[in-house]
Design an enzyme around this catalytic site. Structure first.
Site, PDB file in Angstrom:
ATOM      1  N   PHE A  26       0.826  -1.206   0.000  1.00  0.00           N
ATOM      2  CA  PHE A  26       0.000   0.000   0.000  1.00  0.00           C
ATOM      3  C   PHE A  26       0.861   1.256   0.000  1.00  0.00           C
ATOM      4  O   PHE A  26       0.600   2.196  -0.747  1.00  0.00           O
ATOM      5  CB  PHE A  26      -0.930   0.013   1.225  1.00  0.00           C
ATOM      6  CG  PHE A  26      -1.672   1.310   1.377  1.00  0.00           C
ATOM      7  CD1 PHE A  26      -2.863   1.514   0.704  1.00  0.00           C
ATOM      8  CD2 PHE A  26      -1.169   2.327   2.176  1.00  0.00           C
ATOM      9  CE1 PHE A  26      -3.543   2.725   0.816  1.00  0.00           C
ATOM     10  CE2 PHE A  26      -1.841   3.531   2.296  1.00  0.00           C
ATOM     11  CZ  PHE A  26      -3.032   3.723   1.619  1.00  0.00           C
ATOM     12  N   ALA A  95      -0.197   3.009   7.968  1.00  0.00           N
ATOM     13  CA  ALA A  95      -0.359   1.697   7.326  1.00  0.00           C
ATOM     14  C   ALA A  95       0.469   0.618   7.998  1.00  0.00           C
ATOM     15  O   ALA A  95       0.354  -0.555   7.634  1.00  0.00           O
ATOM     16  CB  ALA A  95       0.022   1.801   5.843  1.00  0.00           C
ATOM     17  N   LYS A 141     -11.276  -7.687   9.219  1.00  0.00           N
ATOM     18  CA  LYS A 141     -11.105  -8.612  10.348  1.00  0.00           C
ATOM     19  C   LYS A 141     -11.303  -7.929  11.697  1.00  0.00           C
ATOM     20  O   LYS A 141     -11.399  -8.596  12.729  1.00  0.00           O
ATOM     21  CB  LYS A 141      -9.730  -9.274  10.267  1.00  0.00           C
ATOM     22  CG  LYS A 141      -9.591 -10.224   9.077  1.00  0.00           C
ATOM     23  CD  LYS A 141      -8.201 -10.801   8.963  1.00  0.00           C
ATOM     24  CE  LYS A 141      -8.144 -11.836   7.833  1.00  0.00           C
ATOM     25  NZ  LYS A 141      -8.474 -11.251   6.516  1.00  0.00           N
ATOM     26  N   SER A 185      -1.777  -8.116  -3.116  1.00  0.00           N
ATOM     27  CA  SER A 185      -0.780  -7.637  -2.159  1.00  0.00           C
ATOM     28  C   SER A 185       0.042  -8.808  -1.631  1.00  0.00           C
ATOM     29  O   SER A 185      -0.378  -9.977  -1.693  1.00  0.00           O
ATOM     30  CB  SER A 185      -1.459  -6.901  -0.995  1.00  0.00           C
ATOM     31  OG  SER A 185      -2.325  -7.766  -0.298  1.00  0.00           O
TER      32      SER A 185
END
Length: 290
Positions: A26, A95, A141, A185
């Site tokens: 990211f 991040a 999650k 990713s």
């Protein structure tokens, strides 16, 4: 607001931006997008603890071409280092996280130190500096979590939301962006299946398992949109599709045999994006980034 709009351009012009975990998938995509769309950004700081990834990234974005780039070795667990990194920063995108579910289950307090204590360190460092906007990345999650990773990210979300209650008269907003699996990713299922299809067998945890899916660029655009539009104190959730794991396996390896291996500890059959305890805004990505 569409990509590259005048409003957001004004927001980022001559600003200093810091990205924790900036050497991840990211972070790289966010850096590339900012440099392409807003080359007049004053400073773009990549904060991470992996010197080799920073070295690789410095080759991709050399100082001769991108003089606004800075690489700052540090760990969000280190509050003093974070405070030093925040000097002169206007906008922070958080991040950095320990993200792998099995690794977090096996090393629980390491996950807590990064995802929870690191989040609080960042909040305090921002409050002690002149930072004006903070956007923290979350995960599906964190909605009704059943594993440690999700629980730590839910705790992190609460810390960032609650930070708005203690900002006093500071001109600062803390917000959270939550989305699902990022397509392609590192550590995600697509590159895993691409590697395993060479064997002719793709392991399937459960044939009914579904996951929310977002492209890397959509995730970047969502964060950039949030920098401009977030009020502070909300969890922003994009409207994104979900997919069945068997559909992904069929698309990647139609000739491969699918072998059912069972779910791993801490995995859900179906993830969720929001719960009743969230103070959230939903955002339709198609409306803003069509």
């Amino acid at each position: 607001v569409h990509r590259g709009s005048t409003c957001l351009h004004t927001m980022l012009r001559d600003q200093s931006i810091l990205i924790t975990g900036g050497t991840g998938s990211f972070g790289r995509a966010l850096v590339q997008t900012i440099l392409q769309r807003w080359p007049d950004v004053r400073r773009l700081v990549v904060f991470s603890r992996d010197e080799f990834k920073q070295f690789e990234m410095a080759q991709q974005f050399p100082a001769s071409k991108y003089p606004q780039m800075r690489f700052f070795i540090g760990d969000v667990r280190d509050a003093q280092r974070l405070r030093r990194a925040m000097e002169g920063i206007d906008i922070v995108v958080h991040a950095a996280a320990m993200k792998q579910v099995p690794a977090s289950e096996y090393n629980p307090f390491e996950c807590i130190k990064t995802n929870v204590l690191g989040a609080q360190n960042l909040v305090e460092a921002c409050l002690d500096s002149d930072v004006r906007r903070v956007v923290a990345l979350s995960t599906d999650k964190a909605a009704a979590p059943i594993n440690l990773y999700g629980a730590t990210k839910l705790c992190s979300d609460k810390l960032f939301v609650a930070a708005n209650n203690i900002k006093g008269h500071r001109d600062i907003r803390f917000s959270v962006v939550r989305y699902g699996n990022v397509m392609g990713s590192r550590g995600s299922v697509i590159p895993f299946f691409l590697e395993r299809r060479k064997t002719g067998v793709l392991p399937i945890t459960d044939p009914t398992m579904t996951r929310f899916n977002i492209s890397l660029q959509e995730g970047v655009d969502m964060v950039l949109w949030s920098i401009e539009h977030a009020w502070g104190g909300e969890v922003l959730v994009p409207k994104i599709p979900s997919y069945r794991i068997t559909d992904v396996a069929q698309a990647i390896g139609p000739e491969c045999r699918q072998e059912i291996v069972g779910i791993r500890p801490g995995e859900k059959i179906h993830e969720e994006m929001i719960t009743a305890s969230d103070s959230f805004n939903t955002v339709d990505l198609g409306r803003y980034f069509a």
